[in-house]
Design a protein around this motif. Structure first.
Motif, PDB file in Angstrom:
ATOM      1  N   VAL A 261       0.857  -1.183   0.000  1.00 57.27           N
ATOM      2  CA  VAL A 261       0.000   0.000   0.000  1.00 57.27           C
ATOM      3  C   VAL A 261       0.893   1.233   0.000  1.00 57.27           C
ATOM      4  N   PHE A 262       0.656   2.142  -0.947  1.00 57.19           N
ATOM      5  CA  PHE A 262       1.399   3.396  -0.980  1.00 57.19           C
ATOM      6  C   PHE A 262       0.823   4.329   0.094  1.00 57.19           C
ATOM      7  N   MET A 263       1.682   4.743   1.010  1.00 62.91           N
ATOM      8  CA  MET A 263       1.272   5.604   2.123  1.00 62.91           C
ATOM      9  C   MET A 263       1.941   6.971   1.984  1.00 62.91           C
ATOM     10  N   MET A 264       1.257   8.021   2.513  1.00 69.81           N
ATOM     11  CA  MET A 264       1.797   9.352   2.340  1.00 69.81           C
ATOM     12  C   MET A 264       1.264  10.301   3.421  1.00 69.81           C
ATOM     13  N   SER A 265       2.106  11.244   3.756  1.00 72.16           N
ATOM     14  CA  SER A 265       1.646  12.391   4.547  1.00 72.16           C
ATOM     15  C   SER A 265       2.161  13.638   3.830  1.00 72.16           C
ATOM     16  N   THR A 266       1.288  14.607   3.643  1.00 73.95           N
ATOM     17  CA  THR A 266       1.667  15.784   2.844  1.00 73.95           C
ATOM     18  C   THR A 266       2.258  16.902   3.690  1.00 73.95           C
ATOM     19  N   ASN A 267       2.094  16.813   5.016  1.00 73.11           N
ATOM     20  CA  ASN A 267       2.608  17.855   5.892  1.00 73.11           C
ATOM     21  C   ASN A 267       3.392  17.241   7.052  1.00 73.11           C
ATOM     22  N   PRO A 268       4.437  17.926   7.518  1.00 76.06           N
ATOM     23  CA  PRO A 268       5.239  17.408   8.637  1.00 76.06           C
ATOM     24  C   PRO A 268       4.380  17.166   9.875  1.00 76.06           C
TER      25      PRO A 268
END
Length: 568
Positions: A421-428
């Motif tokens: 699963v591709f996981m992401m967070s766009t902000n610190p």
């Protein structure tokens, strides 16, 4: 690279013949001018879906032809060989597609007719079209593992093929086990049926060709009396003094006078003598044949009974004796399986365990290699995202696998024991989440662009087409996308449909798609822009309908800056 594209009678394009070049191309124009028709045309030549609605109104057919200039080592040449399509890798590749107003379609590669399936297989090596809808595939976690495996390259794909072969064997053995279990209820009935059929066929002791021999024998026995009477009469005619004796007397008369006119009489005498000896020989043969004829009603009945038996077996087991014997062999094997079911069941279970163990070992190796590949992919994607003004974003490929200690309960799948699963967070400071929960449209465009950039050198597809990949972005992000597309064009030929001047100014080649109304018909044209024409189009994109000296000055400034950036 795509060298040339010719379009005739496709939607609002009556005729267009466009030549392309190496590098980065942009297609611009007003909304509704028909920019997507060029994409539709390219989609057709690589096996995309076509319909009668795509044919220009009032025309019988639409035609699209593409000319590709490819290196001799490009994988498409091997695909053509595998499909039996003649080609010369030192020459250009011509792909042609026609659609008729009745909905029929035909395709040719280098002038040779191909099916749509073959065209699609060839097209996969030539053109990759990325539209906004492809964002949806990026949101589907079930496709993330496929992306990861592609990135893993030859080593991972080779191990995956080995695993797939073992997994297919495992499915086959499990299918046989399932079939054996399902037939257990009917074992007794089937055994009785097989035994009866085996006894019935075996008792007949059929021989190949026997039915034909019996038919011939039956005919001889049925007409024995008629044959005997006719042969006896023919023998009597030759032997009663009228047949051979008449020829003999004629020979004697000619012998008396032959010396008077040998030239005329000698050949006739010779023919009569030959006829006499032949008739005499036939008479003796007829006598022997007559004496050998037997009329045996009992034997005839035996032949009839045998033929009836064969006809009965044919109705049950096959149209010929060969088919009946083949069926016998088959049911004897089935009987052996039923009689030895427990032994066979044990053998299959042992096979299943052995194959499962081998497959699981390969699945573990595949999983470990995927873990390393996932880290490499995540690292490279983050690098590209930084270049695309998403440096604060964090990206990770979450690999979910079953621990080794639970191996006995592992349920192997067609892809192994992994789920990616591709996981992401766009902000610190934000936790990682699946893409569909965190990414906006503009962010998805940049993630997809990052992936396409990474895979451009892996899949060796020479032509990449981005249909408004910059949707939802502006400012520095738009500039970053433009620079990324420009750098990507160093490895392959890139096309982009865009509404952003930041992207358009970075192109090596700029094409305007425009629409005109002549009478009651609509016409779309494609024009390569250079010099003042390109400045005017960039000015339009900057300022809208009205082009001013200020917007033109700004457009020229953007082109100059773009030239400097590309040079750097």
């Amino acid at each position: 690279m795509l060298h040339e594209l010719s379009i005739r009678n496709l939607a609002v394009i009556e005729e267009a013949n466009v030549q392309f070049h190496k590098g980065f191309h942009v297609l611009t124009g007003e909304t509704g001018a028909g920019k997507s028709i060029l994409i539709d045309a390219l989609s057709l030549v690589v096996g995309g879906r076509g319909s009668a609605d795509m044919v220009r109104y009032g025309c019988e057919k639409a035609e699209v032809e593409a000319l590709f200039d490819l290196p001799m080592e490009h994988p498409v040449w091997q695909r053509l060989s595998n499909l039996g399509i003649q080609h010369d890798s030192s020459e250009m590749l011509i792909v042609r597609r026609e659609l008729t107003s009745s909905g029929k379609s035909s395709s040719r590669v280098n002038g040779q007719l191909v099916t749509i399936t073959m065209l699609r297989e060839i097209g996969e090596s030539l053109v990759n079209i990325h539209g906004q809808h492809e964002h949806q595939s990026l949101l589907k976690s079930e496709q993330h593992l496929e992306w990861l495996d592609m990135y893993g390259g030859a080593e991972l794909l080779s191990l995956k093929r080995q695993y797939s072969a073992q997994y297919e064997q495992l499915l086959l053995v499990r299918s046989q086990l399932h079939e054996l279990d399902n037939t257990s209820r009917h074992n007794v009935q089937m055994q009785d049926l097989y035994l009866f059929q085996i006894d019935e066929i075996s008792a007949a002791k059929l021989k190949p060709g026997e039915d034909e021999e019996l038919q011939e024998q039956r005919k001889m026995l049925m007409y024995a009396e008629k044959r005997s009477a006719s042969v006896n009469e023919a023998y009597g005619l030759l032997n009663d003094g009228q047949g051979l004796d008449a020829i003999s007397r004629a020979i004697s008369r000619l012998t008396d006078i032959v010396s008077y006119d040998e030239a005329a009489l000698a050949p006739m005498l010779e023919q009569l003598q030959s006829a006499f000896y032949s008739a005499e020989d036939v008479m003796y043969q007829l006598r022997g044949y007559r004496d050998g004829i037997e009329s045996d009603p009992l034997q005839l009945q035996q032949v009839e009974d045998r033929l009836d038996l064969i006809r009965s077996l044919k109705r049950k087991y096959g149209e010929t004796i060969e088919e009946i014997n083949a069926y016998l062999e088959k049911i004897m094997e089935e009987r052996d399986k039923l009689e030895n079911r427990d032994e066979l069941l044990q053998q299959l279970k042992e096979q299943e365990e052995a194959i499962y163990s081998a497959a699981f070992v390969l699945a573990q190796k595949l999983s470990m290699l995927r873990q390393r590949t996932a880290q490499q992919l995540a690292s490279e994607i983050k690098e590209h995202l930084t270049q695309l003004q998403m440096g604060a974003a964090n990206f990770e490929v979450n690999m979910q696998t079953v621990p080794h200690e639970d191996a006995s309960s592992v349920r192997l799948s067609a892809t192994g024991i992994d789920h990616a699963v591709f996981m992401m967070s766009t902000n610190p400071g934000e936790p990682l989440k699946p893409l569909h929960k965190v990414a906006s449209g503009g962010e998805m465009s940049r993630i997809m662009l990052a992936l396409k950039t990474i895979f451009a050198t892996i899949d060796q597809i020479p032509v990449l087409i981005f249909d408004e990949v910059d949707t939802g972005v502006s400012g520095r992000a738009a500039q970053a996308i433009a620079e990324k597309l420009s750098r990507l064009a160093n490895d392959c030929q890139v096309f982009s449909i865009t509404h952003l001047p930041q992207v358009a100014c970075m192109a090596d080649h700029h094409y305007e798609i425009s629409k005109q109304f002549i009478g009651e018909r609509t016409f779309t044209s494609v024009t390569e822009l250079e010099g003042e024409l390109r400045i005017n189009e960039l000015a339009r994109m900057l300022g809208g309908v009205e082009i001013t000296e200020k917007t033109k000055h700004h457009a020229q400034e953007m082109l100059d800056l773009a030239t400097g950036l590309k040079g750097a």
